[in-house]
Design an enzyme around this catalytic site. Structure first.
Site, PDB file in Angstrom:
ATOM      1  N   HIS A 160       0.830  -1.205   0.000  1.00 30.49           N
ATOM      2  CA  HIS A 160       0.000   0.000   0.000  1.00 30.49           C
ATOM      3  C   HIS A 160       0.871   1.265   0.000  1.00 30.49           C
ATOM      4  O   HIS A 160       0.905   1.964  -0.997  1.00 30.49           O
ATOM      5  CB  HIS A 160      -1.006   0.029   1.147  1.00 30.49           C
ATOM      6  CG  HIS A 160      -1.919  -1.141   1.200  1.00 30.49           C
ATOM      7  ND1 HIS A 160      -2.716  -1.511   0.133  1.00 30.49           N
ATOM      8  CD2 HIS A 160      -2.143  -2.063   2.176  1.00 30.49           C
ATOM      9  CE1 HIS A 160      -3.410  -2.586   0.458  1.00 30.49           C
ATOM     10  NE2 HIS A 160      -3.086  -2.941   1.680  1.00 30.49           N
ATOM     11  N   ASP A 162      -5.299  -8.434  -2.880  1.00 35.49           N
ATOM     12  CA  ASP A 162      -5.550  -8.082  -1.480  1.00 35.49           C
ATOM     13  C   ASP A 162      -6.800  -8.753  -0.920  1.00 35.49           C
ATOM     14  O   ASP A 162      -6.810  -9.952  -0.671  1.00 35.49           O
ATOM     15  CB  ASP A 162      -5.597  -6.564  -1.348  1.00 35.49           C
ATOM     16  CG  ASP A 162      -5.485  -6.085   0.097  1.00 35.49           C
ATOM     17  OD1 ASP A 162      -5.444  -6.926   1.011  1.00 35.49           O
ATOM     18  OD2 ASP A 162      -5.434  -4.868   0.316  1.00 35.49           O
TER      19      ASP A 162
END
Length: 460
Positions: free
Chosen positions: A274, A325
Site C-alpha cells: 500500500h 488483497d
C-alpha cells in the site's frame, strides 16, 4: 493434482512478448517449472502447442485468500463513519467462523479465479493461524498447509508469506480478543515457519517469505528478531490509512515509512504493501532502497484508502507490482486499469503514468508490474530461459482485441476487455485454463459453495 515428475512442453507462438519486445514465430520450450529455450523467428516443430498471443504470467503480490468468501457482504450504506476500520471489524467476525477445510476451499476458489484472469503466482499474506479460541492447532502450520494445498490443487505458483502479528496498535499494545487467531510471539513464529517449510515440500517452485503484519502489530525489537529467521521476501502493510499515519506520528514522532527506514534494513528483499500516504522524502527513500511497492487498486478503492503518489514514483524508476488483497474482485487487467485510472481522475489527464512520450500505457503497466511482482515474490520473470514456465495466451478473436497488433493488444486487454480475453494459461509447464475456464472450475466451485454456506450459516 499436478504430476510429480518433470516433463518437457513446447509451444509455438505466432506472437510473443519477450523481454526485448514483441516477436513473431516464437518457439518456447519448458522443462518442469522452468523455461529452457525461447527462440523467435523459427517454424513450429511436430508436437508444438500452437499459441496466438503469448504473454508471461503475471504475479499477484498480495492476497488474503479467505476474504474471497466475504466479497460483497460489506457494501451496506448508511453507517456513520464507515471506513477501513469498520470493515476490519466485519472481517474479524467472518474469520471467527472459518475452519481449515473452509479456508482451503475458499482459497482454491480464489486461486482458480486468479489463474483465469492471468495471474500465475500469488503472494499469500497469510495471517489466520489458530483455532477459533486462539489455541494453536496440533500442527502449528495447519492453516498454512491448507493454503499450500489450495495452491497445489489450483495450479497457481505460491509465495507463502506467514504473518507475524502480536499487538493491536503502535508501541506494543496488547491484542484484542478478535485478533486471537492471528497472534504469535517470536518463538512461536519460528515454529510456524518450520511447519510452513514442511507444508511446502513437494512444491518445487514454492517460495517462503515472512510478513511482519504492520508497524501496529510488531515492535521494533520483534522486527529485528524476525528478519534473521528466513532469507526470502519480506512483506509489510504500511501507511495504508491516514489514521495509521497519525497514530504512528503520535507514538514515535515519525511517519510510518520513515520510521521503518530508520529502524530496519529495507532493501530489494522488501515489499511495502500500500504505502498509500507517503511524503516526498519517503518516496525518495523507497526509490533508493529498490524495495517494491505493492499496490492493490481494487481493494484500495473498495476500502477508501486513497491514492499512492504514483507519478513521482514512476518518474523516479520506482518498482511496483499489483495484488488482489481482499479479493473483493479478482481481475489482473482491472488492477492495472484502476492503477492508471485513479491517477487520471486525480490529475485530470490521460495516459499519465507511462514516463515517456509514445509509450503504450498497457504495455508499460504490464511490464512494470511483471518485474515488480517477480522481485517481491522471489522468482524470475518473462518469456526467457531460466524464468518460470508460466505462459498466458490472449484470444485475438475477443471483441476488444480484433484487428489489433503488438502493444495495442495489451492496451486493449487492460483498458477495453472484460471476461474471455485470456484464452489459456499454462503454469509450471502444465495447462490449467482452456478457453477461459479453469480445468477444475466446476469441482472447486462446488466445494467453495458448500464451505461458504456452512460458514455464513454459522456466522448468523
Amino acid at each position: 493434482m499436478p504430476e510429480t515428475t518433470a516433463s518437457t512442453v513446447a509451444f509455438h507462438a505466432e506472437h510473443a512478448l519477450l523481454p526485448q519486445g514483441w516477436a513473431r514465430d516464437v518457439r518456447i520450450v519448458g522443462h518442469g517449472n522452468t523455461l529452457q529455450e525461447v527462440t523467435p523467428g523459427v517454424p513450429a516443430q511436430d508436437g508444438d502447442i500452437a499459441l496466438s498471443i503469448a504473454l508471461p504470467g503475471l504475479g499477484n503480490l498480495h492476497s488474503h485468500a479467505f476474504q474471497r468468501g466475504m466479497a460483497g457482504l460489506t457494501e451496506i450504506g448508511g453507517r456513520s463513519g464507515d471506513s477501513f476500520w469498520s470493515w476490519r471489524e466485519l472481517m474479524y467476525r467472518f474469520l471467527a467462523h472459518l475452519q481449515p477445510e473452509a479456508v482451503q476451499a475458499i482459497a482454491e476458489q480464489a486461486y482458480v479465479e486468479m489463474l483465469e484472469s492471468g495471474f500465475t503466482r500469488v503472494g499469500e499474506f497469510h495471517y489466520l493461524h489458530h483455532a477459533a479460541d486462539g489455541a494453536p492447532y496440533a500442527n502449528r502450520a495447519e492453516m498454512a498447509a491448507r493454503v499450500a494445498a489450495a495452491a497445489q490443487g489450483s495450479g497457481i505458483g505460491l509465495t507463502l508469506l506467514p504473518v507475524f502479528y502480536a499487538h493491536a496498535d503502535f508501541g506494543g499494545a496488547p491484542p484484542n480478543p478478535a485478533q486471537r487467531r492471528l497472534i504469535h510471539d517470536v518463538d512461536g513464529f519460528a515454529d510456524l515457519l518450520a511447519g510452513c517449510r514442511q507444508a511446502l515440500r513437494g512444491q518445487d517452485d514454492a517460495v517462503l517469505g515472512i510478513a511482519p503484519h504492520s508497524l501496529r502489530a510488531v515492535t521494533g525489537e520483534e522486527l529485528a528478531a524476525l528478519l534473521p529467521l528466513n532469507t526470502g521476501p519480506v512483506h509489510i502493510h504500511i501507511a495504508e490509512q491516514t489514521r495509521e499515519v497519525d497514530a504512528c506520528v503520535a507514538w514515535s514522532g515519525l511517519r510510518p515509512v520513515r520510521w521503518l527506514y530508520e529502524h530496519a534494513p529495507v532493501d530489494a528483499r522488501w515489499c511495502l504493501v500500500h504505502a498509500t500516504h507517503v511524503d516526498a522524502d519517503e518516496v525518495q527513500r523507497m526509490l533508493a532502497s529498490q524495495a517494491v511497492v505493492g499496490l492493490c487498486p481494487i481493494t484500495e478503492a473498495n476500502l477508501g484508502d486513497g491514492l499512492f503518489p504514483m507519478p513521482a514514483f514512476a518518474q523516479g524508476g520506482g518498482r511496483f507490482g499489483v495484488g488482489s488483497d481482499s479479493n473483493v474482485l479478482i481481475d489482473a487487467a482491472e488492477e492495472l486499469r484502476l492503477l492508471e485510472y485513479g491517477q487520471r481522475l486525480q490529475l485530470r489527464g490521460r495516459n499519465v503514468l507511462a514516463p515517456q512520450e509514445g509509450v503504450s500505457s498497457g504495455r508499460w503497466l504490464f511490464q512494470q508490474a511483471l518485474q515488480g511482482a517477480a522481485q517481491a515474490l522471489g522468482v524470475g520473470h518473462g518469456l526467457q530461459a531460466g524464468a518460470p514456465a508460466d505462459v498466458v495466451e490472449l484470444d485475438p478473436q475477443h471483441p476488444a482485441l480484433i484487428a489489433r497488433e503488438g502493444d495495442a493488444w495489451l492496451d486493449s486487454w487492460v483498458f477495453a476487455a472484460r471476461n474471455g480475453a485470456v484464452r489459456s494459461v499454462w503454469r509450471g509447464g502444465r495447462q490449467w485454463v482452456r478457453q477461459g475456464r479453469h480445468l477444475h472450475r466446476d469441482v472447486v466451485a462446488a466445494r467453495f459453495a458448500s464451505a461458504l454456506q456452512g460458514v455464513l450459516k454459522a456466522a448468523h
